[in-house]
Scaffold this motif. Structure first.
Motif, PDB file in Angstrom:
ATOM      1  N   THR A  25     -70.299   8.095  10.289  1.00 57.48           N
ATOM      2  CA  THR A  25     -68.896   8.337  10.590  1.00 57.48           C
ATOM      3  C   THR A  25     -68.795   9.448  11.629  1.00 57.48           C
ATOM      4  OG1 THR A  25     -68.184   7.665   8.381  1.00 57.48           O
ATOM      5  CG2 THR A  25     -66.655   9.009   9.662  1.00 57.48           C
ATOM      6  N   PHE A  26     -68.096   9.164  12.703  1.00 55.15           N
ATOM      7  CA  PHE A  26     -67.950  10.110  13.805  1.00 55.15           C
ATOM      8  C   PHE A  26     -66.532  10.670  13.819  1.00 55.15           C
ATOM      9  CE2 PHE A  26     -71.327   7.150  14.893  1.00 55.15           C
ATOM     10  CZ  PHE A  26     -72.351   8.003  15.277  1.00 55.15           C
ATOM     11  N   ARG A  27     -66.391  11.827  14.449  1.00 57.94           N
ATOM     12  CA  ARG A  27     -65.125  12.570  14.403  1.00 57.94           C
ATOM     13  C   ARG A  27     -64.363  12.426  15.716  1.00 57.94           C
ATOM     14  NH1 ARG A  27     -65.816  17.476  10.928  1.00 57.94           N
ATOM     15  NH2 ARG A  27     -65.058  18.771  12.635  1.00 57.94           N
ATOM     16  N   ILE A  28     -63.087  12.026  15.588  1.00 60.18           N
ATOM     17  CA  ILE A  28     -62.174  11.985  16.735  1.00 60.18           C
ATOM     18  C   ILE A  28     -61.142  13.093  16.551  1.00 60.18           C
ATOM     19  CG2 ILE A  28     -60.467  10.654  18.026  1.00 60.18           C
ATOM     20  CD1 ILE A  28     -61.765   8.109  17.052  1.00 60.18           C
ATOM     21  N   ALA A  29     -60.989  13.942  17.558  1.00 61.67           N
ATOM     22  CA  ALA A  29     -60.006  15.021  17.502  1.00 61.67           C
ATOM     23  C   ALA A  29     -58.851  14.720  18.454  1.00 61.67           C
ATOM     24  CB  ALA A  29     -60.651  16.352  17.877  1.00 61.67           C
ATOM     25  N   THR A  30     -57.635  14.950  17.985  1.00 59.46           N
ATOM     26  CA  THR A  30     -56.454  14.798  18.832  1.00 59.46           C
ATOM     27  C   THR A  30     -55.380  15.767  18.360  1.00 59.46           C
ATOM     28  OG1 THR A  30     -54.688  13.281  19.521  1.00 59.46           O
ATOM     29  CG2 THR A  30     -55.658  12.893  17.372  1.00 59.46           C
ATOM     30  N   ASN A  31     -54.541  16.189  19.292  1.00 59.47           N
ATOM     31  CA  ASN A  31     -53.397  17.012  18.908  1.00 59.47           C
ATOM     32  C   ASN A  31     -52.148  16.169  18.715  1.00 59.47           C
ATOM     33  OD1 ASN A  31     -53.133  16.395  21.619  1.00 59.47           O
ATOM     34  ND2 ASN A  31     -52.228  18.360  22.182  1.00 59.47           N
ATOM     35  N   ALA A  32     -52.279  14.832  18.867  1.00 54.03           N
ATOM     36  CA  ALA A  32     -51.145  13.924  18.696  1.00 54.03           C
ATOM     37  C   ALA A  32     -50.945  13.619  17.213  1.00 54.03           C
ATOM     38  CB  ALA A  32     -51.390  12.630  19.463  1.00 54.03           C
ATOM     39  N   PRO A  33     -49.717  13.342  16.794  1.00 50.16           N
ATOM     40  CA  PRO A  33     -49.494  12.931  15.402  1.00 50.16           C
ATOM     41  C   PRO A  33     -50.097  11.555  15.146  1.00 50.16           C
ATOM     42  CG  PRO A  33     -47.469  12.724  16.685  1.00 50.16           C
ATOM     43  CD  PRO A  33     -48.460  13.419  17.569  1.00 50.16           C
ATOM     44  N   ASP A  34     -50.401  11.276  13.891  1.00 46.03           N
ATOM     45  CA  ASP A  34     -51.037  10.005  13.557  1.00 46.03           C
ATOM     46  C   ASP A  34     -50.026   8.902  13.264  1.00 46.03           C
ATOM     47  OD1 ASP A  34     -50.050  10.941  11.187  1.00 46.03           O
ATOM     48  OD2 ASP A  34     -51.967  10.997  10.131  1.00 46.03           O
ATOM     49  N   THR A  35     -48.733   9.206  13.429  1.00 46.88           N
ATOM     50  CA  THR A  35     -47.692   8.267  13.028  1.00 46.88           C
ATOM     51  C   THR A  35     -47.062   7.507  14.178  1.00 46.88           C
ATOM     52  OG1 THR A  35     -46.114  10.108  13.089  1.00 46.88           O
ATOM     53  CG2 THR A  35     -47.094   9.565  10.954  1.00 46.88           C
ATOM     54  N   ALA A  36     -47.424   7.825  15.418  1.00 44.91           N
ATOM     55  CA  ALA A  36     -46.794   7.145  16.553  1.00 44.91           C
ATOM     56  C   ALA A  36     -47.679   7.239  17.778  1.00 44.91           C
ATOM     57  CB  ALA A  36     -45.421   7.779  16.858  1.00 44.91           C
ATOM     58  N   GLY A  37     -47.386   6.358  18.751  1.00 44.36           N
ATOM     59  CA  GLY A  37     -47.998   6.417  20.069  1.00 44.36           C
ATOM     60  C   GLY A  37     -49.508   6.514  20.058  1.00 44.36           C
ATOM     61  N   PRO A  38     -50.062   7.548  20.711  1.00 43.50           N
ATOM     62  CA  PRO A  38     -51.512   7.676  20.821  1.00 43.50           C
ATOM     63  C   PRO A  38     -52.231   7.676  19.477  1.00 43.50           C
ATOM     64  CG  PRO A  38     -50.426   9.199  22.307  1.00 43.50           C
ATOM     65  CD  PRO A  38     -49.344   8.603  21.464  1.00 43.50           C
ATOM     66  N   GLY A  39     -51.633   8.288  18.458  1.00 41.57           N
ATOM     67  CA  GLY A  39     -52.277   8.327  17.144  1.00 41.57           C
ATOM     68  C   GLY A  39     -52.497   6.945  16.571  1.00 41.57           C
ATOM     69  N   LEU A  40     -51.492   6.084  16.681  1.00 41.37           N
ATOM     70  CA  LEU A  40     -51.609   4.722  16.171  1.00 41.37           C
ATOM     71  C   LEU A  40     -52.621   3.918  16.975  1.00 41.37           C
ATOM     72  CD1 LEU A  40     -47.849   3.892  15.441  1.00 41.37           C
ATOM     73  CD2 LEU A  40     -49.645   4.462  13.791  1.00 41.37           C
ATOM     74  N   LEU A  41     -52.632   4.119  18.281  1.00 41.19           N
ATOM     75  CA  LEU A  41     -53.588   3.398  19.128  1.00 41.19           C
ATOM     76  C   LEU A  41     -55.021   3.830  18.826  1.00 41.19           C
ATOM     77  CD1 LEU A  41     -51.651   3.416  22.523  1.00 41.19           C
ATOM     78  CD2 LEU A  41     -52.135   1.428  21.092  1.00 41.19           C
ATOM     79  N   LEU A  42     -55.225   5.112  18.581  1.00 42.16           N
ATOM     80  CA  LEU A  42     -56.565   5.581  18.228  1.00 42.16           C
ATOM     81  C   LEU A  42     -57.029   4.968  16.904  1.00 42.16           C
ATOM     82  CD1 LEU A  42     -56.392   9.360  19.224  1.00 42.16           C
ATOM     83  CD2 LEU A  42     -57.810   7.590  20.284  1.00 42.16           C
ATOM     84  N   GLN A  43     -56.113   4.832  15.948  1.00 41.54           N
ATOM     85  CA  GLN A  43     -56.485   4.213  14.672  1.00 41.54           C
ATOM     86  C   GLN A  43     -56.824   2.739  14.863  1.00 41.54           C
ATOM     87  OE1 GLN A  43     -56.788   5.890  11.516  1.00 41.54           O
ATOM     88  NE2 GLN A  43     -57.982   3.996  11.366  1.00 41.54           N
ATOM     89  N   GLU A  44     -56.058   2.060  15.711  1.00 43.32           N
ATOM     90  CA  GLU A  44     -56.350   0.654  16.004  1.00 43.32           C
ATOM     91  C   GLU A  44     -57.728   0.510  16.645  1.00 43.32           C
ATOM     92  OE1 GLU A  44     -54.451  -2.955  18.738  1.00 43.32           O
ATOM     93  OE2 GLU A  44     -53.144  -1.347  18.003  1.00 43.32           O
ATOM     94  N   PHE A  45     -58.042   1.420  17.550  1.00 45.25           N
ATOM     95  CA  PHE A  45     -59.368   1.438  18.178  1.00 45.25           C
ATOM     96  C   PHE A  45     -60.458   1.647  17.135  1.00 45.25           C
ATOM     97  CE2 PHE A  45     -62.440   4.812  19.460  1.00 45.25           C
ATOM     98  CZ  PHE A  45     -63.310   4.035  20.211  1.00 45.25           C
ATOM     99  N   ALA A  46     -60.268   2.626  16.257  1.00 43.91           N
ATOM    100  CA  ALA A  46     -61.270   2.929  15.235  1.00 43.91           C
ATOM    101  C   ALA A  46     -61.499   1.728  14.320  1.00 43.91           C
ATOM    102  CB  ALA A  46     -60.834   4.141  14.420  1.00 43.91           C
ATOM    103  N   ASP A  47     -60.422   1.057  13.931  1.00 42.37           N
ATOM    104  CA  ASP A  47     -60.546  -0.106  13.047  1.00 42.37           C
ATOM    105  C   ASP A  47     -61.301  -1.238  13.731  1.00 42.37           C
ATOM    106  OD1 ASP A  47     -59.102   1.287  11.149  1.00 42.37           O
ATOM    107  OD2 ASP A  47     -57.193   0.297  11.608  1.00 42.37           O
ATOM    108  N   ALA A  48     -61.011  -1.463  15.020  1.00 42.09           N
ATOM    109  CA  ALA A  48     -61.659  -2.548  15.754  1.00 42.09           C
ATOM    110  C   ALA A  48     -63.153  -2.294  15.902  1.00 42.09           C
ATOM    111  CB  ALA A  48     -60.997  -2.729  17.127  1.00 42.09           C
ATOM    112  N   VAL A  49     -63.525  -1.037  16.188  1.00 39.74           N
ATOM    113  CA  VAL A  49     -64.944  -0.706  16.342  1.00 39.74           C
ATOM    114  C   VAL A  49     -65.681  -0.880  15.018  1.00 39.74           C
ATOM    115  CG1 VAL A  49     -66.575   1.168  16.790  1.00 39.74           C
ATOM    116  CG2 VAL A  49     -64.631   0.819  18.317  1.00 39.74           C
TER     117      VAL A  49
END
Length: 329
Positions: A25-49
């Motif tokens: 498990t690798f760590r992704i850091a962001t200052n964006a909230p996880d509930t919208a925009g970039p946060g949701l896209l990052l989660q979609e990316f993580a799930d796909a990988v």
């Protein structure tokens, strides 16, 4: 237990241990909230990988700046403590000056133009020359929409900005841009913008018009102006250690999946920002107007001339202009 049974059990145990060791498990850091925009896209990316690698590569996302601000977790990424991080182009410009070209005002005139340029592998190579020597690598971009102006009084032309105190980031590019617009640039922490608008400390700010609704800025700033001067790009970068920790095949999957997310962000982010701006109109009585950008574009031409004095920046400008049918004056 027979020898045959014991051997089979041992083989199963070894297989389980090996399988566990190959998954990480690798760590992704962001200052964006996880509930919208970039946060949701990052989660979609993580799930796909995770799905495509059958769990060999999985990610845990540390959102909302829990690992620090961008500068702090980027330093952790360079040292290998963090594996991936969302870092904007203003921050990266301080490390790789050529990236400053994409922060120049009116470098991109449409979303489509931006998407074509930012998806070009040759441009990415030019922007990130020297990155590996700084212990990081580019993975892809997330669209962050156009930045415009919002103010506490009407602005119908560039002349109306003269002397107005406009909040901006602590970025030389943005400070110079606002100065050339005739405004009085006022660097300020983002968290201080709302009270500063309310109390009249500033007359406006530059940023995405979505904040008029999403952060309630429209309760204090009643005028949004579609100047669309810049697109502050969010990049996701990886540590060199991350690339070396997984197989070449899995790294290619990571790159492919983030490429998909980059393209998706062009529509998802822009549409979400536009919808939020319209909610500010309906709920807060904000007036959003289009404006003739000609005078704004002409005002910032000295920034292009200055950037072109640097050979690396000039190469990037000429590349972008060749792709978008322009010539450097």
């Amino acid at each position: 237990m027979t020898f045959k049974t014991a051997s089979a059990a041992l083989a199963t145990a070894i297989t389980l241990i090996a399988g566990s060791a190959s998954a990480e498990t690798f760590r992704i850091a962001t200052n964006a909230p996880d509930t919208a925009g970039p946060g949701l896209l990052l989660q979609e990316f993580a799930d796909a990988v995770a799905e495509r690698t059958e769990g060999r590569v999985s990610f845990e996302i540390f959102a909302n700046g829990v690992l620090g601000d961008q500068t702090e977790y980027f330093q952790q990424l360079q040292s290998g403590v963090v594996d991936l991080g969302l870092v904007n182009s203003a921050t990266l410009e301080n490390i790789l000056p050529a990236i400053g070209v994409i922060n120049l005002p009116y470098m991109f005139r449409t979303k489509e133009e931006y998407g074509e340029v930012m998806s070009d592998p040759e441009l990415t190579e030019l922007l990130f020359q020297g990155a590996e020597q700084q212990n990081f690598l580019p993975l892809g971009f997330l669209s962050n929409g156009f930045r415009s102006l919002y103010t506490t009084r009407p602005v119908t032309s560039i002349e109306d900005l003269r002397g107005m105190k406009i909040r901006t980031m602590s970025s030389n590019t943005y400070i110079e841009m606002l100065t050339l617009f005739g405004a009085a640039p006022t660097p300020m922490a983002f968290g201080d913008v709302y009270p500063a608008l309310q109390q009249g400390v500033i007359d406006g700010a530059e940023g995405t018009l979505s904040t008029l609704y999403d952060l309630n800025f429209g309760q204090a700033a009643k005028y949004g102006i579609n100047t669309e001067q810049t697109r502050l790009t969010d990049f996701v970068v990886t540590s060199v250690d991350f690339r070396n920790a997984i197989s070449a095949e899995d790294y290619e999957i990571v790159r492919e999946e983030f490429g998909n997310i980059s393209q998706k962000s062009l529509d998802v982010i822009d549409e979400a920002f536009a919808a939020s701006a319209q909610r500010a109109v309906g709920e807060f009585g904000v007036t959003i107007t289009d404006i003739d950008k000609t005078a704004f574009i002409e005002a910032v031409q000295p920034m292009y001339a200055a950037a072109a004095q640097d050979d690396a920046k000039r190469t990037v400008i000429e590349k972008i202009f060749a792709m978008t049918d322009r010539e450097l004056q």
